[in-house]
Design a protein around this motif. Structure first.
Motif, PDB file in Angstrom:
ATOM      1  N   GLU A 142     -10.142  31.786  77.705  1.00  0.00           N
ATOM      2  CA  GLU A 142      -9.473  33.057  77.126  1.00  0.00           C
ATOM      3  C   GLU A 142     -10.354  34.019  76.394  1.00  0.00           C
ATOM      4  O   GLU A 142     -10.115  35.188  76.499  1.00  0.00           O
ATOM      5  CB  GLU A 142      -8.234  32.766  76.367  1.00  0.00           C
ATOM      6  N   VAL A 143     -11.106  33.227  75.610  1.00  0.00           N
ATOM      7  CA  VAL A 143     -12.016  34.246  74.775  1.00  0.00           C
ATOM      8  C   VAL A 143     -13.050  34.842  75.740  1.00  0.00           C
ATOM      9  O   VAL A 143     -13.483  35.839  75.504  1.00  0.00           O
ATOM     10  CB  VAL A 143     -12.781  33.398  73.931  1.00  0.00           C
ATOM     11  N   ALA A 144     -13.794  34.072  76.653  1.00  0.00           N
ATOM     12  CA  ALA A 144     -14.471  34.583  77.722  1.00  0.00           C
ATOM     13  C   ALA A 144     -13.764  35.894  78.509  1.00  0.00           C
ATOM     14  O   ALA A 144     -14.733  36.661  78.813  1.00  0.00           O
ATOM     15  CB  ALA A 144     -14.888  33.527  78.763  1.00  0.00           C
ATOM     16  N   ARG A 145     -12.622  35.763  78.731  1.00  0.00           N
ATOM     17  CA  ARG A 145     -11.828  36.733  79.527  1.00  0.00           C
ATOM     18  C   ARG A 145     -11.805  38.196  78.695  1.00  0.00           C
ATOM     19  O   ARG A 145     -12.001  39.045  79.383  1.00  0.00           O
ATOM     20  CB  ARG A 145     -10.371  36.100  79.895  1.00  0.00           C
ATOM     21  N   VAL A 146     -11.293  37.868  77.263  1.00  0.00           N
ATOM     22  CA  VAL A 146     -11.131  39.121  76.475  1.00  0.00           C
ATOM     23  C   VAL A 146     -12.619  39.663  76.553  1.00  0.00           C
ATOM     24  O   VAL A 146     -12.518  41.178  76.689  1.00  0.00           O
ATOM     25  CB  VAL A 146     -10.822  38.684  74.928  1.00  0.00           C
ATOM     26  N   GLY A 147     -13.500  39.053  76.304  1.00  0.00           N
ATOM     27  CA  GLY A 147     -14.945  39.787  76.278  1.00  0.00           C
ATOM     28  C   GLY A 147     -15.321  40.388  77.567  1.00  0.00           C
ATOM     29  O   GLY A 147     -15.640  41.653  77.578  1.00  0.00           O
ATOM     30  N   THR A 148     -15.214  39.638  78.531  1.00  0.00           N
ATOM     31  CA  THR A 148     -15.421  40.258  79.816  1.00  0.00           C
ATOM     32  C   THR A 148     -14.750  41.655  80.205  1.00  0.00           C
ATOM     33  O   THR A 148     -15.170  42.433  81.044  1.00  0.00           O
ATOM     34  CB  THR A 148     -15.607  39.267  80.987  1.00  0.00           C
ATOM     35  N   ASN A 149     -13.647  41.403  79.923  1.00  0.00           N
ATOM     36  CA  ASN A 149     -12.433  42.618  80.138  1.00  0.00           C
ATOM     37  C   ASN A 149     -12.699  43.843  79.136  1.00  0.00           C
ATOM     38  O   ASN A 149     -12.768  44.828  79.905  1.00  0.00           O
ATOM     39  CB  ASN A 149     -11.042  42.260  79.991  1.00  0.00           C
ATOM     40  N   LEU A 150     -13.029  43.682  78.006  1.00  0.00           N
ATOM     41  CA  LEU A 150     -13.208  44.648  77.138  1.00  0.00           C
ATOM     42  C   LEU A 150     -14.506  45.299  77.087  1.00  0.00           C
ATOM     43  O   LEU A 150     -14.630  46.621  76.826  1.00  0.00           O
ATOM     44  CB  LEU A 150     -12.983  44.197  75.559  1.00  0.00           C
ATOM     45  N   LEU A 151     -15.552  44.485  77.536  1.00  0.00           N
ATOM     46  CA  LEU A 151     -16.993  45.353  77.208  1.00  0.00           C
ATOM     47  C   LEU A 151     -17.725  45.427  78.493  1.00  0.00           C
ATOM     48  O   LEU A 151     -17.183  45.103  79.454  1.00  0.00           O
ATOM     49  CB  LEU A 151     -17.995  44.217  76.780  1.00  0.00           C
ATOM     50  N   ASN A 152     -17.985  46.792  78.445  1.00  0.00           N
ATOM     51  CA  ASN A 152     -19.171  47.470  79.568  1.00  0.00           C
ATOM     52  C   ASN A 152     -20.088  48.188  78.766  1.00  0.00           C
ATOM     53  O   ASN A 152     -20.272  48.190  77.766  1.00  0.00           O
ATOM     54  CB  ASN A 152     -17.996  48.454  80.289  1.00  0.00           C
ATOM     55  N   PRO A 153     -21.123  48.723  79.642  1.00  0.00           N
ATOM     56  CA  PRO A 153     -22.408  49.191  78.738  1.00  0.00           C
ATOM     57  C   PRO A 153     -21.869  50.218  77.938  1.00  0.00           C
ATOM     58  O   PRO A 153     -22.488  50.297  76.578  1.00  0.00           O
ATOM     59  CB  PRO A 153     -23.045  49.983  79.951  1.00  0.00           C
ATOM     60  N   LEU A 154     -20.834  51.076  77.907  1.00  0.00           N
ATOM     61  CA  LEU A 154     -20.681  51.751  76.875  1.00  0.00           C
ATOM     62  C   LEU A 154     -19.620  51.328  75.707  1.00  0.00           C
ATOM     63  O   LEU A 154     -20.337  51.556  74.490  1.00  0.00           O
ATOM     64  CB  LEU A 154     -19.422  53.047  77.325  1.00  0.00           C
ATOM     65  N   THR A 155     -18.819  50.472  75.718  1.00  0.00           N
ATOM     66  CA  THR A 155     -18.304  49.827  74.584  1.00  0.00           C
ATOM     67  C   THR A 155     -19.537  48.857  74.054  1.00  0.00           C
ATOM     68  O   THR A 155     -19.288  48.602  72.845  1.00  0.00           O
ATOM     69  CB  THR A 155     -17.144  49.071  74.972  1.00  0.00           C
ATOM     70  N   MET A 156     -20.311  48.229  74.809  1.00  0.00           N
ATOM     71  CA  MET A 156     -21.267  47.355  74.481  1.00  0.00           C
ATOM     72  C   MET A 156     -22.307  48.432  73.416  1.00  0.00           C
ATOM     73  O   MET A 156     -22.374  47.640  72.154  1.00  0.00           O
ATOM     74  CB  MET A 156     -22.208  46.799  75.204  1.00  0.00           C
ATOM     75  N   ALA A 157     -22.491  49.393  73.668  1.00  0.00           N
ATOM     76  CA  ALA A 157     -23.262  50.301  72.940  1.00  0.00           C
ATOM     77  C   ALA A 157     -22.550  50.497  71.474  1.00  0.00           C
ATOM     78  O   ALA A 157     -23.263  50.566  70.311  1.00  0.00           O
ATOM     79  CB  ALA A 157     -23.755  51.560  73.442  1.00  0.00           C
ATOM     80  N   LEU A 158     -21.093  50.725  71.744  1.00  0.00           N
ATOM     81  CA  LEU A 158     -20.512  51.251  70.535  1.00  0.00           C
ATOM     82  C   LEU A 158     -20.334  50.180  69.482  1.00  0.00           C
ATOM     83  O   LEU A 158     -20.486  50.338  68.575  1.00  0.00           O
ATOM     84  CB  LEU A 158     -19.050  51.590  70.963  1.00  0.00           C
ATOM     85  N   PHE A 159     -20.006  48.681  70.095  1.00  0.00           N
ATOM     86  CA  PHE A 159     -20.142  47.779  69.338  1.00  0.00           C
ATOM     87  C   PHE A 159     -21.304  47.300  68.481  1.00  0.00           C
ATOM     88  O   PHE A 159     -21.099  46.923  67.442  1.00  0.00           O
ATOM     89  CB  PHE A 159     -19.420  46.531  69.993  1.00  0.00           C
ATOM     90  N   CYS A 160     -22.216  47.635  69.126  1.00  0.00           N
ATOM     91  CA  CYS A 160     -23.639  47.456  68.755  1.00  0.00           C
ATOM     92  C   CYS A 160     -23.962  48.335  67.458  1.00  0.00           C
ATOM     93  O   CYS A 160     -24.496  47.920  66.159  1.00  0.00           O
ATOM     94  CB  CYS A 160     -24.787  47.627  69.603  1.00  0.00           C
ATOM     95  N   VAL A 161     -23.449  49.427  67.606  1.00  0.00           N
ATOM     96  CA  VAL A 161     -23.592  50.597  66.647  1.00  0.00           C
ATOM     97  C   VAL A 161     -22.804  50.054  65.436  1.00  0.00           C
ATOM     98  O   VAL A 161     -23.027  50.191  64.468  1.00  0.00           O
ATOM     99  CB  VAL A 161     -23.262  51.908  67.143  1.00  0.00           C
TER     100      VAL A 161
END
Length: 214
Positions: A168-187
């Motif tokens: 379920e943890v893996a599902r949440v991450g794969t559903n939520l993250l894309n290149p744009l949200t990845m950049a946002l969370f890195c910032v």
């Protein structure tokens, strides 16, 4: 040798200074070990509650940025010896080696430790700016290593945890993250790291002054 021989007290003083330096070095590395252990405990605590709150996995860089920045700043205010970033990167990275396909979390965390150590060394171990930049670089590398599998290795990530309670943890991450949200969370992770460092300095201002850190 006579008691009036000037070499006697000088030799004694030199020996005492050598012992004091050795004891100080041992104390510093013990202190470093304690704080690095606290950092690992923070990671383990997050891992324990991740199953109940899967979003924690995505927010780990922000959590580590804030609370890890506090831990690191207090540590670096006490100890100005080399190794804090490098040792933390190696230990934490090896703990993460099986947590993502391809070991990206492991390798990027170790890389972050190396880059953080280089920055802290080159810009000065008694510089708060150096501490902040080094820790921000460490968190940036860790963030990238964590998010890469969620964005570009989604099926491999889901397959890795197919028969695991962490699916379920893996599902949440794969559903939520894309290149744009990845950049946002890195910032957000880097911003949290900066805030964590300032938080640590605010709590230990006297300690920083005694250590001559500016």
């Amino acid at each position: 040798m006579s008691q009036n021989d000037p070499a006697a007290p000088q030799g004694t003083t030199a020996a005492q200074q050598a012992v004091q330096r050795k004891n100080s070095k041992v104390r510093d590395y013990v202190t470093m070990g304690v704080f690095i252990a606290l950092y690992i405990v923070l990671f383990m605590f997050c891992g324990m509650i991740m199953a109940a709150v899967p979003i924690i996995m995505v927010l780990l860089p922000v959590i580590f940025g804030l609370f890890g920045g506090l831990i690191f700043t207090v540590l670096l205010g006490k100890v100005q010896r080399p190794g804090s970033f490098l040792i933390t990167g190696l230990v934490l990275g090896l703990c993460l080696i099986t947590m993502a396909p391809g070991g990206s979390m492991c390798y990027m965390t170790i890389l972050g430790g190396i880059i953080g150590e280089l920055i802290h060394s080159r810009l000065g171990r008694r510089s708060f700016r150096s501490m902040t930049l080094a820790y921000s670089a460490f968190i940036a590398c860790y963030s990238i290593g964590e998010y890469i599998p969620f964005v570009w290795m989604k099926q491999a990530y889901l397959d890795q945890y197919a028969d695991n309670a962490a699916l379920e943890v893996a599902r949440v991450g794969t559903n939520l993250l894309n290149p744009l949200t990845m950049a946002l969370f890195c910032v957000l992770g880097v911003a949290a790291a900066v805030i964590g460092c300032y938080w640590g300095r605010a709590l230990t201002r006297k300690q920083f002054k005694r250590a001559g850190i500016v």
